[in-house]
Design a protein around this motif. Sequence first.
Motif, PDB file in Angstrom:
ATOM      1  N   GLY A  69       0.778  -1.223   0.000  1.00 42.03           N
ATOM      2  CA  GLY A  69       0.000   0.000   0.000  1.00 42.03           C
ATOM      3  C   GLY A  69       0.814   1.280   0.000  1.00 42.03           C
ATOM      4  O   GLY A  69       0.256   2.362   0.112  1.00 42.03           O
ATOM      5  N   ILE A  70       2.123   1.185  -0.153  1.00 44.04           N
ATOM      6  CA  ILE A  70       3.007   2.346  -0.049  1.00 44.04           C
ATOM      7  C   ILE A  70       3.174   3.027  -1.398  1.00 44.04           C
ATOM      8  O   ILE A  70       3.236   2.390  -2.444  1.00 44.04           O
ATOM      9  N   SER A  71       3.286   4.355  -1.344  1.00 42.51           N
ATOM     10  CA  SER A  71       3.600   5.172  -2.508  1.00 42.51           C
ATOM     11  C   SER A  71       4.906   5.909  -2.216  1.00 42.51           C
ATOM     12  O   SER A  71       5.044   6.531  -1.162  1.00 42.51           O
ATOM     13  N   VAL A  72       5.854   5.809  -3.153  1.00 42.74           N
ATOM     14  CA  VAL A  72       7.120   6.532  -3.070  1.00 42.74           C
ATOM     15  C   VAL A  72       7.089   7.557  -4.199  1.00 42.74           C
ATOM     16  O   VAL A  72       6.978   7.191  -5.370  1.00 42.74           O
ATOM     17  N   GLY A  73       7.193   8.832  -3.853  1.00 43.30           N
ATOM     18  CA  GLY A  73       7.045   9.895  -4.832  1.00 43.30           C
ATOM     19  C   GLY A  73       8.206  10.020  -5.796  1.00 43.30           C
ATOM     20  O   GLY A  73       9.306   9.506  -5.561  1.00 43.30           O
ATOM     21  N   ALA A  74       7.966  10.730  -6.882  1.00 42.67           N
ATOM     22  CA  ALA A  74       8.982  10.974  -7.907  1.00 42.67           C
ATOM     23  C   ALA A  74      10.186  11.667  -7.285  1.00 42.67           C
ATOM     24  O   ALA A  74      10.047  12.550  -6.442  1.00 42.67           O
ATOM     25  N   GLY A  75      11.367  11.226  -7.685  1.00 40.29           N
ATOM     26  CA  GLY A  75      12.599  11.833  -7.225  1.00 40.29           C
ATOM     27  C   GLY A  75      12.987  11.504  -5.797  1.00 40.29           C
ATOM     28  O   GLY A  75      14.005  11.983  -5.305  1.00 40.29           O
ATOM     29  N   ALA A  76      12.218  10.671  -5.120  1.00 38.92           N
ATOM     30  CA  ALA A  76      12.515  10.317  -3.728  1.00 38.92           C
ATOM     31  C   ALA A  76      13.706   9.369  -3.662  1.00 38.92           C
ATOM     32  O   ALA A  76      14.015   8.659  -4.629  1.00 38.92           O
ATOM     33  N   ILE A  77      14.349   9.349  -2.508  1.00 38.63           N
ATOM     34  CA  ILE A  77      15.445   8.419  -2.239  1.00 38.63           C
ATOM     35  C   ILE A  77      15.095   7.646  -0.981  1.00 38.63           C
ATOM     36  O   ILE A  77      14.752   8.236   0.052  1.00 38.63           O
ATOM     37  N   VAL A  78      15.190   6.311  -1.081  1.00 31.71           N
ATOM     38  CA  VAL A  78      14.998   5.437   0.068  1.00 31.71           C
ATOM     39  C   VAL A  78      16.370   4.852   0.383  1.00 31.71           C
ATOM     40  O   VAL A  78      16.971   4.178  -0.454  1.00 31.71           O
ATOM     41  N   GLY A  79      16.894   5.132   1.572  1.00 28.86           N
ATOM     42  CA  GLY A  79      18.223   4.693   1.955  1.00 28.86           C
ATOM     43  C   GLY A  79      18.343   3.180   2.039  1.00 28.86           C
ATOM     44  O   GLY A  79      17.367   2.467   2.286  1.00 28.86           O
ATOM     45  N   ALA A  80      19.563   2.706   1.851  1.00 29.72           N
ATOM     46  CA  ALA A  80      19.842   1.271   1.926  1.00 29.72           C
ATOM     47  C   ALA A  80      19.375   0.716   3.268  1.00 29.72           C
ATOM     48  O   ALA A  80      19.581   1.320   4.317  1.00 29.72           O
ATOM     49  N   GLY A  81      18.706  -0.428   3.210  1.00 32.61           N
ATOM     50  CA  GLY A  81      18.251  -1.118   4.407  1.00 32.61           C
ATOM     51  C   GLY A  81      17.010  -0.538   5.057  1.00 32.61           C
ATOM     52  O   GLY A  81      16.532  -1.069   6.060  1.00 32.61           O
ATOM     53  N   ALA A  82      16.448   0.522   4.503  1.00 28.02           N
ATOM     54  CA  ALA A  82      15.255   1.143   5.097  1.00 28.02           C
ATOM     55  C   ALA A  82      14.049   0.214   4.973  1.00 28.02           C
ATOM     56  O   ALA A  82      13.957  -0.580   4.037  1.00 28.02           O
TER      57      ALA A  82
END
Length: 185
Positions: free
Chosen positions: A149-162
């Motif tokens: 159910g998650i949305s990650v927006g344009a240009g976002a960064i999700v750090g390693a291991g998050a």
Amino acid sequence: MNGSERIKMAAGEWYTCLDPELEALRILARDAVFEYNSLPPRQRGDVGSSLKSLLGAAGERARIEAPFHCAYGFNIFLGDGVFLNAGCIILDTAPVRIGKGTLLGPNVQIYCAEHHKEAAGRQAGLEIAKPVEIGDNAWIGGSAVILAGISVGAGAIVGAGAVVTRNVPPNTTVVGKPARPVKRG
């Protein structure tokens, strides 16, 4: 809840994954993924023919490094230039849309299924499928986990291991378990 378990899954209703139709679809996906993962790297090219016929869509220059695993494949939609590094797992019980130019590091995991909260429900195979959407030009660091159910927006960064348990706004960096925005100095 009327209809087949596949119809319930697609509608975002509770369904049982212990279903012959769904198992047959998972076997088709495992066979296609095995074929893809077994090819020599030069024969894989961009998304190979064994996966192209399985996926919902794969844009130009979309690339998936082996090994790769998915539950069904038909719920995966990759934009132009998407790159999935080695070891990515997408459990696509619901649509997973990955926008153009987005990069996924090694061992990223995307889970669309939520299991029942009660033990009896889990034993009965009860799940509910929730879509995941990742916008254009996002970067998902290695071993990150994105929940249903998650949305990650344009240009976002999700750090390693998050571990992403909440929506990520566009152009935001999140890190940690659970993932939280990085405060700008």
